[in-house]
Design a protein around this motif. Structure first.
Motif, PDB file in Angstrom:
ATOM      1  N   THR A 138      -8.827   2.072 -31.901  1.00 48.36           N
ATOM      2  CA  THR A 138      -8.422   0.572 -31.389  1.00 48.36           C
ATOM      3  C   THR A 138      -9.737   0.103 -30.715  1.00 48.36           C
ATOM      4  OG1 THR A 138      -6.795   2.249 -31.222  1.00 48.36           O
ATOM      5  CG2 THR A 138      -6.882  -0.424 -30.464  1.00 48.36           C
ATOM      6  N   ILE A 195      -3.435  -8.249 -28.716  1.00 46.16           N
ATOM      7  CA  ILE A 195      -2.209  -8.704 -28.195  1.00 46.16           C
ATOM      8  C   ILE A 195      -1.657  -7.710 -26.863  1.00 46.16           C
ATOM      9  CG2 ILE A 195       0.039  -7.926 -29.067  1.00 46.16           C
ATOM     10  CD1 ILE A 195      -1.021  -8.145 -31.810  1.00 46.16           C
ATOM     11  N   GLN A 197      -1.067  -4.591 -24.733  1.00 46.14           N
ATOM     12  CA  GLN A 197       0.176  -3.245 -25.718  1.00 46.14           C
ATOM     13  C   GLN A 197       0.949  -2.262 -25.115  1.00 46.14           C
ATOM     14  OE1 GLN A 197      -2.265   0.037 -24.643  1.00 46.14           O
ATOM     15  NE2 GLN A 197      -4.666  -0.833 -24.343  1.00 46.14           N
ATOM     16  N   TYR A 200       2.675  -4.191 -28.343  1.00 46.20           N
ATOM     17  CA  TYR A 200       2.032  -3.951 -29.232  1.00 46.20           C
ATOM     18  C   TYR A 200       2.432  -2.203 -30.232  1.00 46.20           C
ATOM     19  CZ  TYR A 200      -2.436  -3.819 -32.907  1.00 46.20           C
ATOM     20  OH  TYR A 200      -2.524  -3.824 -34.196  1.00 46.20           O
TER      21      TYR A 200
END
Length: 321
Positions: A138, A195, A197, A200
């Motif tokens: 990520t 975005i 978390q 997400y």
């Protein structure tokens, strides 16, 4: 910016970070400085050793800063003089706000999990220890709470049943470098969409990834064979699972365990040893036995089990502590 004059400061220390730094350089991005750990004494001679990131940066003629304290005024001034548009952080320590909030385009971090899963210092280890079939990388923008910033990009990485933390690390290192480049390109082109978390993922259970200490690495032979096997491969090659053999002379002998297989047809009581003293060493668990295939006895070199048994009498082991 229509060219690659984006000014980047890179922060990282170990081999894992080198691949991303190298990718930035090879993709012609303007890395104006590298921040890495100070040189540390290492080896028997305790000679000062440079971090892998520093070694690569010097080979690429990139200026290097090595602050002991990231809030040091002199360092902050030196960092500001680099006039970075963006900071890229891979496998570095926690940054104070005065550092991560400095560049106008922000500071992006590469993390070795599919956030918000496995926030913390050891995401690769914990994913393998927990028997996950998939992990990933990520990129996200840093903010106050560790590993909680808005997510920019993610890519998944399968974990095979025979993967170790070491093999996942190596595959993730390469994948991570690719995602860093894609992320920087998105920021550079002005089309980045970060975005939060909590938007997400809809998963309610989040697995943490805290730092692993020596006591965390000791094997409990009361666990199942699969659980223990996952722990061994999740800690291999570092920080390494370990146990203690009880010997006939009343002493104990510490052993690091790097790999094993499940002995489907071997049924022995948990915590006991079975060996032909030539080719195998089996240890009983809560269900099936584990065949230790790669280990290191205290004071000895790491060896395959057959090599070890050529010079070590397994009949001197009477149990597991």
């Amino acid at each position: 910016m229509n060219d690659k004059n984006l000014r980047i400061v890179f922060m990282g220390t170990p081999d894992f970070a080198v691949e991303s730094l190298k990718a930035l350089v090879e993709n012609k991005y303007k890395v104006v400085g590298v921040i890495t750990a100070p040189d540390r004494p290492a080896g028997r001679g305790q000679k000062l050793k440079q971090s892998p990131v520093k070694e690569y940066a010097l080979s690429a003629s990139i200026p290097v800063l090595q602050p002991e304290k990231l809030k040091n005024e002199e360092f902050i001034n030196e960092l500001a003089c680099l006039k970075a548009d963006l900071q890229v952080i891979v496998a570095f320590r926690m940054l104070p706000e005065v550092v991560w909030n400095m560049p106008p385009l922000g500071s992006l971090n590469l993390h070795g999990s599919l956030l918000p899963q496995y926030r913390g210092a050891a995401p690769i280890n914990w994913a393998v220890i927990n028997g996950d079939k998939e992990t990933g990388v990520t990129t996200f923008f840093l903010q106050h709470e560790i590993d909680t910033g808005n997510i920019i990009m993610q890519e998944t990485l399968p974990i095979s049943k025979d993967d170790t933390a070491g093999t996942v690390h190596d595959k993730m290192m390469k994948l991570g470098a690719q995602v860093v480049i894609k992320t920087v390109e998105s920021i550079h082109n002005g089309d980045v969409k970060a975005i939060p978390q909590d938007e997400y993922s809809d998963e309610t259970t989040l697995n943490p990834a805290p730092k692993i200490f020596k006591n965390d690495c000791k094997i409990s032979w009361d666990d199942t064979s699969e659980s223990i096997r996952n722990k061994i491969r999740g800690l291999s090659p570092y920080p390494t699972a370990w146990t203690e053999f009880k010997l006939t002379n009343g002493k104990t002998l510490s052993a690091k365990l790097f790999s094993c297989t499940v002995g489907e047809d071997i049924q022995i009581p948990k915590g006991t040893i079975e060996s032909d003293n030539k080719t195998y060493l089996a240890i009983g668990t809560d269900d099936k036995a584990l065949l230790i295939t790669d280990l290191q006895l205290a004071g000895k070199k790491r060896m395959k089990i057959a090599d070890l048994l050529r010079g070590f009498d397994a009949t001197t082991i009477i149990g597991i502590d």
